[in-house]
Structure formats: structure tokens, C-alpha cells
Motif scaffolding. Structure first.
Motif, mmCIF file in Angstrom:
data_model
loop_
_atom_site.group_PDB
_atom_site.id
_atom_site.type_symbol
_atom_site.label_atom_id
_atom_site.label_comp_id
_atom_site.label_asym_id
_atom_site.label_seq_id
_atom_site.Cartn_x
_atom_site.Cartn_y
_atom_site.Cartn_z
ATOM 1 N N GLU A 70 0.819 -1.259 0.014
ATOM 2 C CA GLU A 70 0.125 0.054 0.029
ATOM 3 C C GLU A 70 1.166 1.022 0.073
ATOM 4 O O GLU A 70 1.893 1.414 0.993
ATOM 5 N N PHE A 71 0.604 2.168 -1.052
ATOM 6 C CA PHE A 71 1.500 3.189 -1.127
ATOM 7 C C PHE A 71 0.419 4.493 -0.670
ATOM 8 O O PHE A 71 -0.829 4.397 -1.167
ATOM 9 N N GLU A 72 0.960 5.525 -0.141
ATOM 10 C CA GLU A 72 0.140 6.731 0.262
ATOM 11 C C GLU A 72 1.196 7.829 -0.187
ATOM 12 O O GLU A 72 1.996 8.171 -0.261
ATOM 13 N N VAL A 73 0.042 9.055 -0.362
ATOM 14 C CA VAL A 73 0.835 10.320 -0.652
ATOM 15 C C VAL A 73 0.841 11.059 0.838
ATOM 16 O O VAL A 73 0.039 11.053 1.460
ATOM 17 N N LYS A 74 2.238 11.183 1.158
ATOM 18 C CA LYS A 74 2.321 12.015 2.336
ATOM 19 C C LYS A 74 2.689 13.544 2.144
ATOM 20 O O LYS A 74 3.638 13.772 1.832
ATOM 21 N N SER A 75 1.792 14.206 2.626
ATOM 22 C CA SER A 75 1.999 15.710 2.452
ATOM 23 C C SER A 75 1.195 16.390 3.557
ATOM 24 O O SER A 75 0.122 15.877 4.082
ATOM 25 N N PRO A 76 1.748 17.445 4.388
ATOM 26 C CA PRO A 76 0.695 18.172 5.317
ATOM 27 C C PRO A 76 -0.532 18.835 4.761
ATOM 28 O O PRO A 76 -1.532 19.320 5.562
ATOM 29 N N LEU A 77 -0.503 18.930 3.247
ATOM 30 C CA LEU A 77 -1.948 19.353 2.775
ATOM 31 C C LEU A 77 -1.909 18.662 1.477
ATOM 32 O O LEU A 77 -0.944 18.313 0.709
ATOM 33 N N GLU A 78 -2.979 18.632 0.799
ATOM 34 C CA GLU A 78 -3.286 18.173 -0.360
ATOM 35 C C GLU A 78 -2.050 18.736 -1.402
ATOM 36 O O GLU A 78 -2.340 19.917 -1.436
ATOM 37 N N PRO A 79 -1.224 18.044 -2.167
ATOM 38 C CA PRO A 79 -0.243 18.517 -2.884
ATOM 39 C C PRO A 79 -0.683 19.736 -3.808
ATOM 40 O O PRO A 79 0.080 20.718 -3.743
ATOM 41 N N ALA A 80 -1.616 19.525 -4.531
ATOM 42 C CA ALA A 80 -2.178 20.589 -5.548
ATOM 43 C C ALA A 80 -2.456 22.058 -4.737
ATOM 44 O O ALA A 80 -1.855 23.142 -5.086
#
Length: 406
Positions: free
Chosen positions: A79-89
Motif C-alpha cells: 500500500e502506497f500513500e501520498v504523504k503531505s501536510p496538505l493536498e499537494p495541489a
């Protein structure tokens, strides 16, 4: 399953033989090495994982086996996830807006990151660092997705999945498949037919539960327009077939010359119950199509005394069999109806389906028919169909079904 560039097979006469790995010490060691790379890369990005896998490949001439293992582990056990303090866009928009107020420089870039990190910390009530902002800017790119979970299989299981995937890949180019399901437990038949419906396969069934069934399935190469999705759905059916005790299969293939070289225009892939391939599907699990699942969900919210049942017996008809999608049961007068949902199919399938309904000659059968089907073009008339007809567009409305049984 494996992409075409990782499939390996050979042609022997008119028969195709996909690659199958033995559970040898060397193959088990290779599988273990690939599994270990994934375990070591937990918490790292997909790009970092790919780099580690390339190091493992080195100059090995059998690199496609390792890549096959890695593909299966990536798609079935990770399982891969997007790791960002806010939605990247949104994070990029915030950073770019702040950057527009400063002259471009390395020092100002750091100030912007610190400023955005401070703002996000206050907004989210969590500690956000400039490094987290920097890493999150393009975290939505595939290479930057982070491996958050890895359910490591043992080496034997990985080899079993690899061998199954090689066999499934052969079916991408099938024109049709004939399956002989010999006399088996009725529950195995029901499960097999449910998988046929789940994957939307165009199948014609003849026989009965006492003697067995012959199932003819159209392959992707038989369609007017080649369909990668249909070929994938057909390949997904193979693990379901492996759960049946006694069967044989003959798949007729139209192999593309760019993949197989100079081969006959038509070759066969033959399998039987003793083939040694291992299914990873859980036995006894009920599967629904999207339309069926949506209908069951809506029915559960409908106020009615009628009970909706998913497990329905095989409905024998002359020379064939039907497996209705649902049974409607009234608890007081014990009246029952069978419900079959007819969605999006080719004309030949529709002709076969409605011919089956006529043969069944049941007055307790309800057909939910999609308005998007061009029955006239398919040569199908409903005048002499004994079933009750309920029309639907995108979803089957429970109230329409209840009106049919009123």
C-alpha cells in the motif's frame, strides 16, 4: 497480474506453454531477496524502492523474473500513500502564492517554506516543518508515493502467484474458452457462475448439476473492438476456476505476432484441475457487480416486508442453467420471486439470455432490464417473455421491483 512485457511463454506445435517456476532452492532464494527489498524500503518512496530493485537486478540476464516478483508485490501486497501536510495541489498553490511576493533566491525559498510551515501548523494544530512542506509539494507524483504497508508473503506463495500470473496473461489474447466442469458439488458451480457474472464475461452455459456443465466464454479477441479491460477480467476468472474440483479448459488464442513472433494464426492453451496452479481467492465469498451491490444497498434502506436474499439456487432450464441475482421472499404468505438484472451486453448474449428466460417459462421471474440496451438492434422482443419486466437507467429502483410483485 503481469503486464505483457513480463510474460514469458513458448509455442509447442499448436499449443502455448507459459513459464512456470519450480519451488527450487534457487527460485525461493530469488523470491526471498525481492521480498527483503520491499521490507527494507518500508517508509520510503516508490522511486527509492525502484532504485533498490535495480541494484538487486544488477546484470542478471533473468531480470524479468525479479521484475515479475516485484510487480506482484507492488500491486497485491503493498500500500502506497501520498504523504503531505496538505493536498499537494493546494500546497503548491499556497507555496507559489507566497513565493510570488519575494525575489527568487535560495534564502527567500527557505523563508517561504518556513512561512507556509508555520501557517499550516496553526491551521492544522500539528507540527509542520519546512522539510515536510518541501517533500509534500510533489508528493502526488507516482515516484514520490510512500510505501506505508507491506504484507510480506512467504517465498512459496510469491512463486505460486507468479506462476498463476503467467497463466492468466495467456488469456489476454483468447478468442474463446471452453470449460468442461464435470460433476462437482453444487456450491462450487454456484460460486463459479457468480464469478462469471462478477467479471461481466460473455458466457454460454449448457448442461445440468447432475452431469456437469460446458461453459463457452467469449474472449477479448472475439470482440468487434479489442478490449484490454475485458481481457483482464477474463484473466481474473482463472483463480475462480481453480477452486472447482473437477474441470478441464481449452482456450483458443489469436497471438499477436509482435509478441509471439512467427507462430500459427491460432494456438491453444489447455489446463485441467490437476494443473498445480494455486488460487488466492477466498472460497465461499459472495461477489456482486456494481449494479447488484447498489441495488442491495438501496433495498436495505427500503421499508418493506419483502426480504432480499443473495444466495439463490441454480435454476435448471432445458439445455442450460440460470443463476438469478436475487430472491425476494415475503415472510407472511411465503411467496417468492427471482430477480435477474440484465445490464450491458452484446447482441448475441442478449439473444441467448432471453431465449433462456423463455425456456425457463417461470411466472416468478423478474427481469430488471437496462434502458440503455438496444434490444431492437439485437433482435430481441419482449412480447412473449413470461417474466415480469422492470426497466432501469443507471440503478435498479427497489420501488419499481416492489411494484412488479404487488
Amino acid at each position: 497480474m503481469l503486464p505483457s512485457d513480463l510474460l514469458m511463454r513458448r509455442i509447442q506445435g499448436d499449443e502455448i506453454v507459459p513459464k512456470r517456476l519450480k519451488h527450487s532452492e534457487a527460485n525461493l532464494a530469488t523470491a526471498t531477496d525481492v521480498i527483503n527489498v520491499f521490507e527494507a524500503q518500508l517508509g520510503e518512496t516508490k522511486a527509492t524502492l525502484e532504485a533498490a530493485l535495480q541494484v538487486l537486478e544488477g546484470n542478471d540476464t533473468d531480470y524479468r523474473t525479479k521484475r515479475g516478483f516485484a510487480h506482484i508485490l507492488t500491486n497485491s501486497f503493498s500500500e502506497f500513500e501520498v504523504k503531505s501536510p496538505l493536498e499537494p495541489a493546494n500546497l503548491r498553490q499556497k507555496v507559489f502564492a507566497a513565493s510570488a511576493k519575494h525575489i527568487p533566491s535560495e534564502a527567500n525559498s527557505e523563508k517561504v517554506l518556513e512561512q507556509v510551515a508555520s501557517e499550516l501548523s496553526q491551521e492544522t494544530q500539528t507540527h509542520v516543518t519546512p522539510d515536510m512542506v518541501r517533500a509534500g509539494l510533489y508528493a502526488d507524483l507516482q515516484d514520490n508515493h510512500v510505501l506505508e504497508r507491506f504484507d510480506a508473503p512467504n517465498a512459496n506463495t510469491l512463486i505460486d502467484r507468479y506462476n498463476l500470473s503467467q497463466a492468466q496473461g495467456v488469456l489476454y489474447h483468447a478468442s474463446h474458452i471452453i470449460i468442461t466442469a464435470y460433476r462437482n458439488d453444487p456450491g462450487e458451480y454456484k460460486q463459479l457462475f457468480r464469478f462469471l457474472k462478477l467479471f461481466g464475461l460473455m458466457a454460454y452455459i449448457e448442461g445440468d448439476a447432475d452431469h456437469g456443465f460446458t461453459i463457452t466464454i467469449d474472449g477479448p479477441a472475439s470482440l468487434f473492438k479489442a478490449s484490454t479491460r475485458y481481457g483482464t477480467d477474463l484473466a481474473k476468472f482463472l483463480p475462480a476456476l481453480l477452486q472447482v474440483s473437477r474441470w478441464s479448459m481449452d482456450a483458443t488464442l489469436v497471438p499477436p505476432s509482435n509478441l509471439y513472433g512467427n507462430v500459427p494464426d491460432e494456438v491453444h492453451y489447455r489446463l485441467a484441475a490437476d494443473c498445480g496452479l494455486v488460487s488466492h481467492y477466498k472460497p465461499g465469498t459472495t461477489y456482486d457487480s456494481a449494479v447488484e451491490e447498489a441495488f442491495a444497498s438501496r433495498w436495505a434502506k427500503t421499508k418493506t416486508d419483502w426480504r432480499l436474499e443473495r444466495e439463490v439456487d441454480l435454476l435448471p432450464i432445458p439445455g442450460s442453467v440460470m443463476v438469478p441475482d436475487f430472491r425476494l421472499v415475503h415472510p407472511e404468505h411465503e411467496k417468492t420471486y427471482l430477480l435477474e438484472i440484465v445490464g450491458y451486453w452484446r447482441p448475441k448474449y442478449l439473444q441467448k439470455k432471453f431465449a433462456q428466460v423463455r425456456k425457463a417459462d417461470r411466472d416468478d421471474l423478474i427481469l430488471a432490464v437496462s434502458e440503455r440496451l438496444n434490444l431492437e438492434a439485437a433482435g430481441v422482443k419482449l412480447d412473449d417473455v413470461p417474466a415480469k419486466i422492470v426497466w432501469f437507467k443507471g440503478k435498479v429502483n427497489p420501488q419499481d421491483v416492489l411494484a412488479a410483485v404487488a
